[in-house]
Write a protein that holds these residues in place. Structure first.
Motif, PDB file in Angstrom:
ATOM      1  N   CYS A  96       0.824  -1.086  -0.176  1.00 42.09           N
ATOM      2  CA  CYS A  96       0.423   0.228   0.165  1.00 42.09           C
ATOM      3  C   CYS A  96       0.831   1.205  -0.094  1.00 42.09           C
ATOM      4  O   CYS A  96       2.097   1.060   1.007  1.00 42.09           O
ATOM      5  N   CYS A  99      -0.946   6.562   1.694  1.00 43.73           N
ATOM      6  CA  CYS A  99      -0.315   7.690   2.740  1.00 43.73           C
ATOM      7  C   CYS A  99       1.054   7.849   2.534  1.00 43.73           C
ATOM      8  O   CYS A  99       1.494   6.579   1.957  1.00 43.73           O
ATOM      9  N   CYS A 168       1.264   1.238   9.267  1.00 41.73           N
ATOM     10  CA  CYS A 168       2.297   1.977   9.360  1.00 41.73           C
ATOM     11  C   CYS A 168       2.300   3.169  10.246  1.00 41.73           C
ATOM     12  O   CYS A 168       1.395   4.143  10.623  1.00 41.73           O
ATOM     13  N   CYS A 184      -6.995   4.308   5.197  1.00 45.95           N
ATOM     14  CA  CYS A 184      -6.224   2.984   5.907  1.00 45.95           C
ATOM     15  C   CYS A 184      -7.903   2.276   6.309  1.00 45.95           C
ATOM     16  O   CYS A 184      -7.514   1.651   6.568  1.00 45.95           O
TER      17      CYS A 184
HETATM   18 FE1  SF4 Z   1      -1.487   2.331   3.186  1.00 46.70          FE
HETATM   19 FE2  SF4 Z   1      -2.286   2.384   6.293  1.00 46.70          FE
HETATM   20 FE3  SF4 Z   1       0.448   2.302   5.910  1.00 46.70          FE
HETATM   21 FE4  SF4 Z   1      -0.867   4.299   5.079  1.00 46.70          FE
HETATM   22  S1  SF4 Z   1      -0.269   3.987   6.485  1.00 46.70           S
HETATM   23  S2  SF4 Z   1       0.107   3.577   3.602  1.00 46.70           S
HETATM   24  S3  SF4 Z   1      -2.869   3.823   4.003  1.00 46.70           S
HETATM   25  S4  SF4 Z   1      -1.197   0.683   5.164  1.00 46.70           S
END
Ligand code: SF4
Length: 282
Positions: A96, A99, A168, A184
Protein backbone atom coordinates in the motif's frame (compact mmCIF):
# COMPACT_ATOMS: atom_id res chain seq x y z
CA UNK A 1 17.49 -21.70 -0.12
CA UNK A 2 13.82 -22.58 0.33
CA UNK A 3 11.92 -24.59 -2.24
CA UNK A 4 9.66 -21.61 -2.84
CA UNK A 5 12.48 -19.34 -3.88
CA UNK A 6 13.51 -21.88 -6.52
CA UNK A 7 10.19 -21.60 -8.30
CA UNK A 8 9.80 -19.61 -11.48
CA UNK A 9 7.69 -16.47 -11.60
CA UNK A 10 5.02 -18.39 -13.52
CA UNK A 11 4.92 -21.16 -10.90
CA UNK A 12 4.63 -18.60 -8.12
CA UNK A 13 1.83 -16.89 -9.98
CA UNK A 14 -0.03 -20.19 -10.31
CA UNK A 15 0.30 -20.83 -6.59
CA UNK A 16 -0.86 -17.30 -5.84
CA UNK A 17 -3.92 -17.75 -8.01
CA UNK A 18 -4.75 -21.02 -6.26
CA UNK A 19 -4.41 -19.40 -2.85
CA UNK A 20 -6.53 -16.48 -3.95
CA UNK A 21 -9.29 -18.69 -5.28
CA UNK A 22 -9.30 -20.83 -2.14
CA UNK A 23 -9.46 -17.75 0.08
CA UNK A 24 -12.33 -16.23 -1.83
CA UNK A 25 -14.19 -19.50 -1.52
CA UNK A 26 -13.73 -19.38 2.23
CA UNK A 27 -14.51 -15.73 2.78
CA UNK A 28 -16.61 -14.90 -0.26
CA UNK A 29 -16.18 -11.20 0.23
CA UNK A 30 -14.46 -8.28 -1.41
CA UNK A 31 -14.61 -5.04 0.60
CA UNK A 32 -16.11 -2.00 -1.09
CA UNK A 33 -12.88 -0.09 -0.66
CA UNK A 34 -11.02 -2.58 -2.84
CA UNK A 35 -13.62 -3.39 -5.44
CA UNK A 36 -12.48 -2.62 -8.98
CA UNK A 37 -9.09 -1.66 -7.68
CA UNK A 38 -6.29 -2.74 -9.98
CA UNK A 39 -3.10 -3.90 -8.44
CA UNK A 40 0.06 -2.41 -9.86
CA UNK A 41 2.11 -4.80 -11.93
CA UNK A 42 4.97 -5.02 -9.50
CA UNK A 43 5.82 -2.90 -6.51
CA UNK A 44 8.81 -3.74 -4.36
CA UNK A 45 7.96 -3.85 -0.67
CA UNK A 46 10.30 -3.25 2.18
CA UNK A 47 9.17 -6.22 4.22
CA UNK A 48 6.17 -8.37 4.85
CA UNK A 49 5.51 -9.97 8.20
CA UNK A 50 3.88 -13.31 7.45
CA UNK A 51 1.56 -14.66 10.08
CA UNK A 52 0.55 -18.19 10.93
CA UNK A 53 -2.72 -19.00 12.63
CA UNK A 54 -1.40 -17.87 16.00
CA UNK A 55 1.55 -15.65 16.66
CA UNK A 56 3.52 -15.28 19.82
CA UNK A 57 4.06 -11.61 20.60
CA UNK A 58 7.62 -12.40 21.55
CA UNK A 59 8.47 -14.59 18.60
CA UNK A 60 7.80 -13.44 15.05
CA UNK A 61 7.27 -16.80 13.41
CA UNK A 62 8.26 -17.66 9.87
CA UNK A 63 5.29 -19.35 8.26
CA UNK A 64 5.36 -21.92 5.53
CA UNK A 65 2.76 -19.98 3.58
CA UNK A 66 4.23 -18.85 0.26
CA UNK A 67 2.55 -15.45 0.47
CA UNK A 68 5.68 -13.72 1.71
CA UNK A 69 7.77 -15.05 -1.12
CA UNK A 70 5.18 -14.22 -3.69
CA UNK A 71 4.67 -10.68 -2.48
CA UNK A 72 8.24 -9.64 -3.03
CA UNK A 73 8.74 -10.87 -6.54
CA UNK A 74 5.63 -12.04 -8.32
CA UNK A 75 3.83 -9.72 -10.71
CA UNK A 76 0.08 -9.83 -10.19
CA UNK A 77 -2.09 -9.35 -13.26
CA UNK A 78 -3.78 -5.99 -13.44
CA UNK A 79 -7.53 -6.08 -12.97
CA UNK A 80 -7.34 -8.66 -10.17
CA UNK A 81 -9.75 -7.77 -7.40
CA UNK A 82 -8.03 -8.76 -4.20
CA UNK A 83 -10.11 -10.87 -1.83
CA UNK A 84 -9.75 -10.63 1.85
CA UNK A 85 -8.18 -13.65 3.37
CA UNK A 86 -5.76 -12.38 5.97
CA UNK A 87 -2.86 -13.49 3.79
CA UNK A 88 -4.13 -11.38 0.94
CA UNK A 89 -4.75 -8.44 3.22
CA UNK A 90 -1.15 -8.62 4.42
CA UNK A 91 -0.07 -8.62 0.80
CA UNK A 92 -2.29 -5.66 0.06
CA UNK A 93 -1.10 -3.70 3.09
CA UNK A 94 2.54 -4.47 2.34
CA UNK A 95 2.14 -2.91 -1.10
CA UNK A 96 0.00 0.00 0.00
CA UNK A 97 1.12 3.50 -0.89
CA UNK A 98 -2.19 5.24 -0.28
CA UNK A 99 -0.80 7.71 2.23
CA UNK A 100 2.58 9.33 2.97
CA UNK A 101 3.32 6.90 5.80
CA UNK A 102 4.37 4.40 3.14
CA UNK A 103 7.50 6.47 2.57
CA UNK A 104 8.66 6.51 6.19
CA UNK A 105 7.71 3.06 7.47
CA UNK A 106 10.26 0.34 8.14
CA UNK A 107 7.69 -2.44 8.23
CA UNK A 108 3.96 -2.52 7.72
CA UNK A 109 2.09 -3.57 10.87
CA UNK A 110 -1.04 -5.42 9.67
CA UNK A 111 -2.03 -6.92 13.02
CA UNK A 112 -1.22 -9.77 15.34
CA UNK A 113 -3.20 -12.58 16.88
CA UNK A 114 -5.70 -15.38 16.43
CA UNK A 115 -7.33 -15.75 13.03
CA UNK A 116 -10.56 -16.80 14.75
CA UNK A 117 -10.78 -14.19 17.50
CA UNK A 118 -13.60 -13.49 19.90
CA UNK A 119 -12.36 -9.92 20.19
CA UNK A 120 -10.68 -7.36 17.93
CA UNK A 121 -8.57 -4.70 19.65
CA UNK A 122 -7.88 -1.54 17.65
CA UNK A 123 -5.19 0.93 18.71
CA UNK A 124 -4.46 4.39 17.36
CA UNK A 125 -1.31 3.58 15.40
CA UNK A 126 1.96 1.65 15.53
CA UNK A 127 4.94 3.17 17.33
CA UNK A 128 8.67 2.60 16.94
CA UNK A 129 8.74 -0.94 18.43
CA UNK A 130 5.96 -2.02 16.07
CA UNK A 131 7.63 -0.30 13.12
CA UNK A 132 10.79 -2.28 13.85
CA UNK A 133 9.13 -5.64 14.46
CA UNK A 134 6.11 -5.51 12.14
CA UNK A 135 3.98 -6.79 15.05
CA UNK A 136 1.17 -4.87 16.73
CA UNK A 137 1.35 -3.79 20.36
CA UNK A 138 4.96 -4.61 21.19
CA UNK A 139 7.30 -2.85 23.62
CA UNK A 140 6.16 -1.64 27.07
CA UNK A 141 2.69 -0.57 25.88
CA UNK A 142 2.25 -3.96 24.22
CA UNK A 143 3.26 -5.74 27.41
CA UNK A 144 0.68 -3.73 29.34
CA UNK A 145 -1.92 -4.47 26.67
CA UNK A 146 -1.25 -8.20 27.09
CA UNK A 147 -1.65 -7.89 30.87
CA UNK A 148 -4.90 -6.00 30.45
CA UNK A 149 -6.26 -8.65 28.12
CA UNK A 150 -4.98 -11.48 30.27
CA UNK A 151 -6.95 -10.07 33.20
CA UNK A 152 -10.20 -10.74 31.33
CA UNK A 153 -9.05 -14.03 29.81
CA UNK A 154 -8.18 -12.70 26.41
CA UNK A 155 -4.94 -13.70 24.76
CA UNK A 156 -3.56 -12.70 21.39
CA UNK A 157 -2.34 -16.26 20.85
CA UNK A 158 -5.76 -17.83 21.17
CA UNK A 159 -8.87 -15.64 21.20
CA UNK A 160 -7.95 -12.07 20.35
CA UNK A 161 -6.55 -10.08 17.40
CA UNK A 162 -4.78 -6.73 17.76
CA UNK A 163 -4.37 -4.10 15.08
CA UNK A 164 -4.31 -0.33 14.62
CA UNK A 165 -6.22 2.41 12.85
CA UNK A 166 -3.25 2.82 10.51
CA UNK A 167 -0.93 0.03 9.45
CA UNK A 168 2.25 2.10 9.16
CA UNK A 169 3.93 3.96 12.00
CA UNK A 170 3.81 7.77 11.86
CA UNK A 171 7.24 9.40 12.25
CA UNK A 172 8.41 10.40 15.74
CA UNK A 173 5.51 8.48 17.31
CA UNK A 174 3.07 11.26 16.43
CA UNK A 175 -0.64 10.57 16.13
CA UNK A 176 -1.88 9.60 12.67
CA UNK A 177 -3.36 12.50 10.70
CA UNK A 178 -7.03 12.30 9.65
CA UNK A 179 -6.11 11.84 5.98
CA UNK A 180 -3.92 8.87 6.98
CA UNK A 181 -6.66 7.15 9.00
CA UNK A 182 -9.11 7.88 6.19
CA UNK A 183 -6.78 6.28 3.64
CA UNK A 184 -6.30 3.21 5.83
CA UNK A 185 -9.89 2.72 7.02
CA UNK A 186 -10.70 0.17 4.32
CA UNK A 187 -8.24 -2.26 5.87
CA UNK A 188 -10.07 -2.20 9.21
CA UNK A 189 -13.34 -2.85 7.39
CA UNK A 190 -11.78 -5.79 5.57
CA UNK A 191 -10.18 -7.20 8.71
CA UNK A 192 -13.51 -7.11 10.55
CA UNK A 193 -15.16 -8.94 7.65
CA UNK A 194 -12.40 -11.55 7.70
CA UNK A 195 -12.04 -12.06 11.41
CA UNK A 196 -15.71 -11.74 12.42
CA UNK A 197 -15.04 -10.71 16.03
CA UNK A 198 -17.94 -10.76 18.46
CA UNK A 199 -16.81 -7.54 20.09
CA UNK A 200 -14.40 -4.68 19.45
CA UNK A 201 -12.30 -2.75 21.95
CA UNK A 202 -11.00 0.62 20.72
CA UNK A 203 -7.99 1.73 22.74
CA UNK A 204 -7.70 5.42 22.03
CA UNK A 205 -9.66 8.23 20.44
CA UNK A 206 -8.18 7.88 16.97
CA UNK A 207 -9.12 4.21 16.85
CA UNK A 208 -12.67 5.12 17.88
CA UNK A 209 -12.84 7.95 15.40
CA UNK A 210 -11.70 5.71 12.56
CA UNK A 211 -14.16 2.95 13.33
CA UNK A 212 -17.19 4.99 14.35
CA UNK A 213 -16.92 8.02 12.09
CA UNK A 214 -20.32 7.30 10.53
CA UNK A 215 -22.06 6.70 13.85
CA UNK A 216 -24.34 9.68 14.46
CA UNK A 217 -24.78 8.82 18.13
CA UNK A 218 -21.23 9.61 19.10
CA UNK A 219 -19.56 13.01 19.36
CA UNK A 220 -16.03 12.14 18.34
CA UNK A 221 -14.70 15.58 19.21
CA UNK A 222 -14.99 14.56 22.86
CA UNK A 223 -11.96 13.21 24.74
CA UNK A 224 -11.72 9.55 25.66
CA UNK A 225 -12.81 10.16 29.25
CA UNK A 226 -16.21 11.22 27.91
CA UNK A 227 -16.43 8.52 25.23
CA UNK A 228 -15.51 5.53 27.38
CA UNK A 229 -17.92 3.49 29.47
CA UNK A 230 -20.68 3.46 26.82
CA UNK A 231 -21.58 0.93 24.18
CA UNK A 232 -21.45 1.79 20.51
CA UNK A 233 -22.27 -0.24 17.45
CA UNK A 234 -20.32 -1.08 14.32
CA UNK A 235 -22.31 -3.24 11.90
CA UNK A 236 -24.09 -4.88 14.86
CA UNK A 237 -20.82 -5.56 16.69
CA UNK A 238 -20.67 -3.99 20.19
CA UNK A 239 -17.81 -1.53 20.57
CA UNK A 240 -16.31 -0.14 23.78
CA UNK A 241 -13.75 2.65 23.98
CA UNK A 242 -11.02 2.88 26.58
CA UNK A 243 -7.61 4.48 27.02
CA UNK A 244 -4.57 3.53 25.00
CA UNK A 245 -2.06 1.55 27.11
CA UNK A 246 0.66 4.06 26.24
CA UNK A 247 -1.48 6.74 27.95
CA UNK A 248 -1.86 4.48 30.97
CA UNK A 249 1.91 4.11 31.16
CA UNK A 250 2.24 7.89 31.26
CA UNK A 251 -0.59 8.35 33.76
CA UNK A 252 -1.09 5.48 36.24
CA UNK A 253 -4.29 7.12 37.50
CA UNK A 254 -5.92 5.77 34.35
CA UNK A 255 -5.49 2.17 35.54
CA UNK A 256 -8.69 2.27 37.55
CA UNK A 257 -10.98 3.49 34.74
CA UNK A 258 -9.34 1.07 32.30
CA UNK A 259 -9.97 -1.80 34.68
CA UNK A 260 -13.60 -0.72 35.02
CA UNK A 261 -13.90 -0.69 31.22
CA UNK A 262 -12.32 -4.12 30.93
CA UNK A 263 -14.74 -5.60 33.46
CA UNK A 264 -17.66 -4.06 31.57
CA UNK A 265 -16.26 -5.47 28.34
CA UNK A 266 -15.75 -8.95 29.78
CA UNK A 267 -19.26 -9.08 31.22
CA UNK A 268 -20.78 -8.32 27.82
CA UNK A 269 -18.50 -10.80 26.10
CA UNK A 270 -19.58 -13.51 28.51
CA UNK A 271 -23.20 -12.76 27.59
CA UNK A 272 -22.49 -13.01 23.88
CA UNK A 273 -20.03 -15.88 24.04
CA UNK A 274 -20.34 -17.72 27.38
CA UNK A 275 -17.50 -20.08 26.58
CA UNK A 276 -15.10 -17.46 25.24
CA UNK A 277 -12.61 -18.01 28.06
CA UNK A 278 -12.30 -21.72 27.29
CA UNK A 279 -9.95 -21.01 24.41
CA UNK A 280 -7.85 -18.75 26.61
CA UNK A 281 -4.50 -20.37 27.35
CA UNK A 282 -4.92 -23.22 24.91
FE1 SF4 B 1 -1.43 2.34 3.25
FE2 SF4 B 1 -2.45 2.45 5.68
FE3 SF4 B 1 0.19 2.37 5.39
FE4 SF4 B 1 -1.14 4.57 4.70
S1 SF4 B 1 -0.96 3.71 6.79
S2 SF4 B 1 0.45 3.53 3.49
S3 SF4 B 1 -3.07 3.72 3.93
S4 SF4 B 1 -1.26 0.75 4.84
Amino acid sequence: MSQMSQLTIEEKQTIYNLLKTASQNVYGYTPDAFKNEKLPEQIPVKTVTPEPEHISPAEPVQTETPISEITTSTPIPSGVSVGVSMGELILKIARCTRCPLARTRTNVVPGTGSRTPEVLVIGDGPGSPEDNSGLSFTGPAGDLMDKMLYAIKLNRKTNCFLTNAVKCAPPQNRDPYPEETEACAGFIEAQIKCLKPKMILCTGRIAALTLLKNNKEINLSLPVDQLRGKWYDFNSIPVLITYNPSEVLKNPDLKRPVWDDLRTFAAKLKELSPSYAQSFGQ
